[in-house]
Design an enzyme around this catalytic site. Structure first.
Site, PDB file in Angstrom:
ATOM      1  N   HIS A  45      -1.277   1.530  -4.173  1.00  0.00           N
ATOM      2  CA  HIS A  45      -1.872   2.956  -4.093  1.00  0.00           C
ATOM      3  C   HIS A  45      -1.071   3.725  -4.838  1.00  0.00           C
ATOM      4  O   HIS A  45      -0.902   5.000  -4.859  1.00  0.00           O
ATOM      5  CB  HIS A  45      -2.110   3.258  -2.804  1.00  0.00           C
ATOM      6  CG  HIS A  45      -3.159   2.630  -1.882  1.00  0.00           C
ATOM      7  ND1 HIS A  45      -2.861   2.557  -0.446  1.00  0.00           N
ATOM      8  CD2 HIS A  45      -4.146   1.991  -1.997  1.00  0.00           C
ATOM      9  CE1 HIS A  45      -4.068   1.859   0.120  1.00  0.00           C
ATOM     10  NE2 HIS A  45      -4.759   1.607  -0.984  1.00  0.00           N
TER      11      HIS A  45
ATOM     12  N   GLN B 149       0.979  -1.273  -0.023  1.00  0.00           N
ATOM     13  CA  GLN B 149       0.015  -0.142  -0.034  1.00  0.00           C
ATOM     14  C   GLN B 149       0.741   1.117   0.021  1.00  0.00           C
ATOM     15  O   GLN B 149       0.406   2.272   0.090  1.00  0.00           O
ATOM     16  CB  GLN B 149      -0.802   0.093   1.263  1.00  0.00           C
ATOM     17  CG  GLN B 149      -1.874  -1.071   1.476  1.00  0.00           C
ATOM     18  CD  GLN B 149      -2.474  -1.109   2.636  1.00  0.00           C
ATOM     19  OE1 GLN B 149      -3.624  -0.791   2.899  1.00  0.00           O
ATOM     20  NE2 GLN B 149      -1.695  -1.802   3.680  1.00  0.00           N
TER      21      GLN B 149
END
Ligand code: NAD
Ligand code: ZN
Length: 242
Positions: free
Chosen positions: A116, A98
């Site tokens: 992300h 992430q």
């Protein structure tokens, strides 16, 4: 407890790893929920959103430039390096991060997917064109860098309230469904959909090892919870793997 994790890993051939901001904390990169989570008294939820960018793109860029500078100066820590070693010990390995800081790639991990995005890339807010890097002078001169089409560029990251890249998510889920074990490291487990991974892993019998400084909402359903610094725990684990 760590012995339980080692036993699981010794009998695993396919390993999935999910990492969050906690794995880069020891490189000096602030997490979102830690004590350093504020910038100029703005909380990240005031900055990392499409609404914040629409309202004040220069402010959002100023914050991203500040983060880019911290991240450029930072170095991968032992947790990143040990994951490079761990990757070589399994028949199949996928690292879903992430983080947007590129530190896994800089450490040398090969099979990495970014859920992300990446803070060093930009993308056009209108035509979607992706730019690999924006130099500091390009960005600073304009306050807000622009695309060749004339629209503002934005950091190529996923903001709060935005969808995650579906191709990356589907590829991760497909890998996870075949994995013998999943290590979840340095993530608070409150950001969806990554927070759903332990539940998804359960349905296919994938064993879950969580590594975090503290307990999280995921802790009650994981198989092994190891409390401590990612660097120390992962180093200890790898020393017991053939
Ligand atoms: P988070 O900030 O919500 O949580 C970080 C977690 O890491 C916490 O549970 C904390 O207890 C744990 N932690 C802190 N130091 C640790 C250490 N040394 N060892 C083990 N665990 C440690 O982060 P998140 O869950 O990743 O979610 C926030 C979102 O913010 C992410 O989606 C990410 O995109 C973004 N983010 C990225 C970076 C980065 O790229 N380095 C930094 C901040 C935020
Ligand atoms: Zn454009």
């Amino acid at each position: 407890m760590i012995q339980n994790a080692i036993d699981i890993l010794k009998t695993s051939k396919i390993l999935f790893v999910l990492t969050g901001a906690g794995i880069s904390a020891e490189s000096g990169i602030p997490t979102f929920r830690g004590v350093d989570g504020l910038w100029k008294n703005y909380s990240v939820t005031d900055l990392a959103t499409p609404e914040a960018f629409a309202k004040n793109p220069a402010l959002v860029w100023e914050w991203y430039q500040w983060r880019q500078e911290i991240i450029s100066r930072a170095k991968p820590n032992a947790a990143h390096t040990v994951l490079v070693e761990i990757e070589k010990k399994f028949d199949k390995f996928l690292l879903l991060t992430q983080n947007v800081d590129n530190l896994h790639q800089r450490a040398g991990s090969k099979n990495v997917l970014e859920l992300h995005g990446n803070i060093f890339r930009s993308r056009c807010n209108t035509c979607g064109m992706v730019y690999e890097t924006i130099t500091k002078t390009e960005a600073k001169a304009a306050n807000v860098p622009t695309c060749t089409c004339g629209s503002f560029l934005r950091p190529d990251v996923v903001w709060f309230g935005e969808p995650i890249p579906q191709d990356i998510w589907q590829e991760s889920l497909s890998f996870l469904s075949k994995a013998d074990c999943a290590i979840i490291c340095g993530t608070s487990g409150v950001v969806w959909p990554a927070a759903a991974i332990p539940q998804i892993a359960k349905t296919t019998g994938t064993k879950i090892i969580e590594v975090n400084l503290e307990q999280t909402p995921m802790t009650p359903i994981v198989d092994v919870s190891l409390l401590g610094k990612a660097s120390e725990i992962l180093t200890e684990i790898v020393s017991h793997l053939r």
